[in-house]
Design a protein around this motif. Structure first.
Motif, PDB file in Angstrom:
ATOM      1  N   ARG A  15     -16.393 -15.708  28.507  1.00 50.99           N
ATOM      2  CA  ARG A  15     -15.253 -14.815  28.365  1.00 50.99           C
ATOM      3  C   ARG A  15     -14.890 -14.665  26.889  1.00 50.99           C
ATOM      4  NH1 ARG A  15     -12.559 -13.762  33.209  1.00 50.99           N
ATOM      5  NH2 ARG A  15     -10.767 -12.987  32.046  1.00 50.99           N
ATOM      6  N   SER A  39     -12.106 -14.617  25.439  1.00 54.95           N
ATOM      7  CA  SER A  39     -11.038 -15.539  25.037  1.00 54.95           C
ATOM      8  C   SER A  39     -11.574 -16.927  24.719  1.00 54.95           C
ATOM      9  CB  SER A  39      -9.977 -15.633  26.136  1.00 54.95           C
ATOM     10  OG  SER A  39     -10.540 -16.133  27.334  1.00 54.95           O
ATOM     11  N   ILE A  68      -7.959 -21.444  32.994  1.00 52.92           N
ATOM     12  CA  ILE A  68      -7.931 -21.661  31.544  1.00 52.92           C
ATOM     13  C   ILE A  68      -7.969 -23.152  31.226  1.00 52.92           C
ATOM     14  CG2 ILE A  68      -6.482 -21.492  29.475  1.00 52.92           C
ATOM     15  CD1 ILE A  68      -5.536 -18.757  30.545  1.00 52.92           C
ATOM     16  N   LEU A 115      -1.044 -14.610  34.235  1.00 54.03           N
ATOM     17  CA  LEU A 115      -1.668 -15.925  34.205  1.00 54.03           C
ATOM     18  C   LEU A 115      -1.055 -16.924  35.179  1.00 54.03           C
ATOM     19  CD1 LEU A 115      -2.106 -16.312  30.336  1.00 54.03           C
ATOM     20  CD2 LEU A 115      -3.685 -15.316  32.005  1.00 54.03           C
ATOM     21  N   GLU A 154      -6.168 -13.826  26.377  1.00 54.57           N
ATOM     22  CA  GLU A 154      -6.189 -13.196  27.697  1.00 54.57           C
ATOM     23  C   GLU A 154      -5.053 -12.191  27.850  1.00 54.57           C
ATOM     24  OE1 GLU A 154      -8.268 -13.409  30.333  1.00 54.57           O
ATOM     25  OE2 GLU A 154      -9.679 -14.785  29.350  1.00 54.57           O
TER      26      GLU A 154
END
Length: 204
Positions: free
Chosen positions: A192, A194, A157, A82, A21
């Protein structure tokens, strides 16, 4: 930088998703590391006295451990995307993260107990792990509206990773029946880049 890691650890995957990310995947060398309960990993122990993964070695040679601390370090130096700096946004992110990270700890312990020979398993522990997991999923389902797609921070996440870990280790739990709104969010999160780049390989 170097990251001591195992492809099946949810704590490692949480860090790897954060690395992607933040656009740092090409700057971090992955060092496959097998950590066992019955024997210390001497190379890892030399840099992390706890002998745990993930452990990050910075370009300056400093060892950083604990998945949250690693992500915080990388985010402050390379992203600040983040983990919010303060206020209600930070509170929200850390509360969501704490529940998901705690569920990772519960499910790893559950898996370790479940994988013992049946005669060595403690039934009360197994029941307690299942109860805590279902309670955490119920809370996540109630709070699913707080999760973002574009805003994919530390809380999102950790939540996405632990739900994928349930799919990997506890497919029989069928958690989507417990948390349908969460399941819809997770379906989008898994797309995503990631998450795609860090998928757990069953053969790993």
């Amino acid at each position: 930088m170097k990251l001591y890691c195992s492809p099946r650890s949810p704590f490692v995957r949480k860090v790897r998703v954060a690395i992607h990310e933040l656009g740092l995947a090409r700057t971090v060398e992955l060092v496959p590391t097998v950590v066992r309960m019955d024997a210390p990993h001497q190379v890892l122990l030399a840099v992390n006295p706890l002998g745990k993964i993930p452990t990050l070695i910075t370009d300056d040679g400093e060892a950083i451990y604990d998945s949250y601390v690693i992500i915080d370090y990388l985010d402050r130096r390379h992203g600040t995307r983040l983990i919010p700096a303060g206020g209600e946004d930070r509170d929200r992110a850390l509360i969501i993260h704490a529940l998901a990270h705690g569920l990772m700890e519960v499910t790893v312990l559950w898996r370790n107990e479940r994988d013992k020979p049946e005669a060595q398993q403690t039934a009360g522990w197994l029941d307690n792990f299942r109860h805590k997991t279902c309670a955490a999923l119920a809370r996540m389902e109630a709070d699913a509206g707080r999760l973002g797609q574009e805003q994919f921070g530390i809380g999102e996440i950790a939540t996405a990773v632990v739900l994928s870990y349930l799919d990997f280790r506890f497919a029989d739990l069928e958690w989507r029946h417990i948390a349908p709104r969460l399941a819809r969010w997770h379906a989008g999160a898994e797309m995503r880049p990631s998450m795609q780049a860090t998928q757990i390989a069953v053969s790993a």
